[in-house]
Design a protein around this motif. Sequence first.
Motif, mmCIF file in Angstrom:
data_model
loop_
_atom_site.group_PDB
_atom_site.id
_atom_site.type_symbol
_atom_site.label_atom_id
_atom_site.label_comp_id
_atom_site.label_asym_id
_atom_site.label_seq_id
_atom_site.Cartn_x
_atom_site.Cartn_y
_atom_site.Cartn_z
ATOM 1 N N TYR A 181 14.570 56.787 -11.165
ATOM 2 C CA TYR A 181 13.671 55.941 -12.785
ATOM 3 C C TYR A 181 13.096 54.446 -11.997
ATOM 4 O O TYR A 181 13.603 53.469 -12.060
ATOM 5 N N PHE A 182 11.688 54.065 -12.562
ATOM 6 C CA PHE A 182 11.035 53.126 -12.125
ATOM 7 C C PHE A 182 10.647 52.367 -13.631
ATOM 8 O O PHE A 182 10.193 53.129 -14.248
ATOM 9 N N GLY A 188 9.158 57.005 -14.174
ATOM 10 C CA GLY A 188 7.542 55.772 -14.238
ATOM 11 C C GLY A 188 7.738 55.021 -16.202
ATOM 12 O O GLY A 188 7.160 56.075 -16.659
ATOM 13 N N ARG A 189 7.962 53.602 -16.099
ATOM 14 C CA ARG A 189 7.621 53.610 -17.563
ATOM 15 C C ARG A 189 6.850 52.250 -17.908
ATOM 16 O O ARG A 189 7.160 50.891 -16.443
ATOM 17 N N SER A 190 5.609 52.067 -18.479
ATOM 18 C CA SER A 190 5.163 51.509 -18.241
ATOM 19 C C SER A 190 4.269 50.704 -17.050
ATOM 20 O O SER A 190 3.713 51.630 -16.261
ATOM 21 N N LEU A 191 4.865 49.473 -16.765
ATOM 22 C CA LEU A 191 4.566 48.889 -15.137
ATOM 23 C C LEU A 191 4.573 50.704 -13.934
ATOM 24 O O LEU A 191 4.058 50.867 -12.884
ATOM 25 N N GLY A 192 6.095 50.931 -14.883
ATOM 26 C CA GLY A 192 6.624 51.909 -13.649
ATOM 27 C C GLY A 192 5.984 52.930 -13.676
ATOM 28 O O GLY A 192 6.175 53.934 -12.313
ATOM 29 N N ALA A 197 5.275 55.090 -10.320
ATOM 30 C CA ALA A 197 6.012 56.551 -9.784
ATOM 31 C C ALA A 197 4.355 57.465 -9.480
ATOM 32 O O ALA A 197 4.851 58.200 -8.572
ATOM 33 N N VAL A 198 2.834 56.800 -10.581
ATOM 34 C CA VAL A 198 1.892 58.254 -10.121
ATOM 35 C C VAL A 198 1.629 57.832 -8.360
ATOM 36 O O VAL A 198 1.266 59.307 -7.456
ATOM 37 N N LEU A 239 7.153 65.037 -13.044
ATOM 38 C CA LEU A 239 7.240 63.376 -13.263
ATOM 39 C C LEU A 239 7.117 63.241 -14.752
ATOM 40 O O LEU A 239 6.027 64.194 -15.607
ATOM 41 N N VAL A 240 7.873 61.944 -15.404
ATOM 42 C CA VAL A 240 7.689 61.954 -16.417
ATOM 43 C C VAL A 240 6.882 60.487 -16.053
ATOM 44 O O VAL A 240 7.413 59.713 -15.580
ATOM 45 N N LEU A 241 6.044 60.057 -17.380
ATOM 46 C CA LEU A 241 5.206 58.623 -17.365
ATOM 47 C C LEU A 241 5.754 58.757 -19.162
ATOM 48 O O LEU A 241 4.883 59.025 -19.436
ATOM 49 N N VAL A 242 5.975 57.230 -19.187
ATOM 50 C CA VAL A 242 6.245 56.487 -20.334
ATOM 51 C C VAL A 242 4.932 55.142 -20.484
ATOM 52 O O VAL A 242 5.276 54.267 -19.828
ATOM 53 N N THR A 243 4.227 54.952 -21.641
ATOM 54 C CA THR A 243 3.095 54.439 -21.961
ATOM 55 C C THR A 243 2.428 54.409 -20.734
ATOM 56 O O THR A 243 2.592 52.918 -20.817
ATOM 57 N N PRO A 244 2.180 55.192 -19.733
ATOM 58 C CA PRO A 244 1.541 54.735 -18.437
ATOM 59 C C PRO A 244 0.298 54.376 -19.086
ATOM 60 O O PRO A 244 -0.819 54.536 -20.436
ATOM 61 N N PHE A 245 -1.089 53.639 -18.413
ATOM 62 C CA PHE A 245 -2.607 53.827 -18.180
ATOM 63 C C PHE A 245 -3.411 54.608 -17.257
ATOM 64 O O PHE A 245 -2.973 54.533 -16.204
#
Length: 263
Positions: free
Chosen positions: A69-70, A137-141, A145-146, A157-163
Amino acid sequence: MWPWLAIAALPLLLWLALCAGMYVQQRHFIYFPQATRTTAADTNFELRRDGLALRGWQLHPRQRDALIYFGGNAERVQDNAADFDRSLPDWTVYLLPYRGYGPNPGEPDQTTLVADALALYDEVRRRHPQGRIAIVGRSLGSGVAVQVAAHRPVDRLVLVTPFDSLSEVAATHYPWLPVRWLLRDRYDSASGLRAHRGEWLVLRAGRDAVVPPRHTDRLIAAAPTPPQVVDFPEAGHDDLSLSPRYWSAMAGFLRADRQSPVR
């Protein structure tokens, strides 16, 4: 005449000074480790990098499959331990604060954080040679993660509120500054995600004021394969994980089709 020229040029000079100040101090606007400070006394996991001991937490040791987890900016990753413990008891979970965060020494920047993350992945792979490795990875994480998923095989791969990229988000928040030129830590997830070959999940906050949803949508549109998307239309950037659907969606995605790991 010259005094009038100096007066007329003053706004430009002030803008250039602001740009210079933002360039020099930019990492103080990107990374906020202050609220994450803690001692190393209660940690149970250590990763050695560049002569530094990075300490964090390991849950459910000796499971076949592992999750890394990041966390987001200013996030105390250990605060997720109870939820991971309840939702994913059959995964070994690694919660390692970034350097400069939590109990860890050092200063954060993209190059170093990504190198630390890759070293963490390699250590986790050594500990789980036959298991799957999932990255959350969440937000900055999500940006960290990417980059891991671009350089290592990641099964889920799970991305939470990614950009799409940090520079694009910064340009949204600071439209009067040339941040695309000034920013050194860009976390270009839209480009990095093209190298990922596993399945991925996006948890999207509909009222996100930190990472406006259009930046999440641009990341999805740029990817070569579409993700599963779970939308939280009423959630903001920081309260997304308060929904019971947050943990159930993540656990359901990670447990689906538990076959051989990606190599």
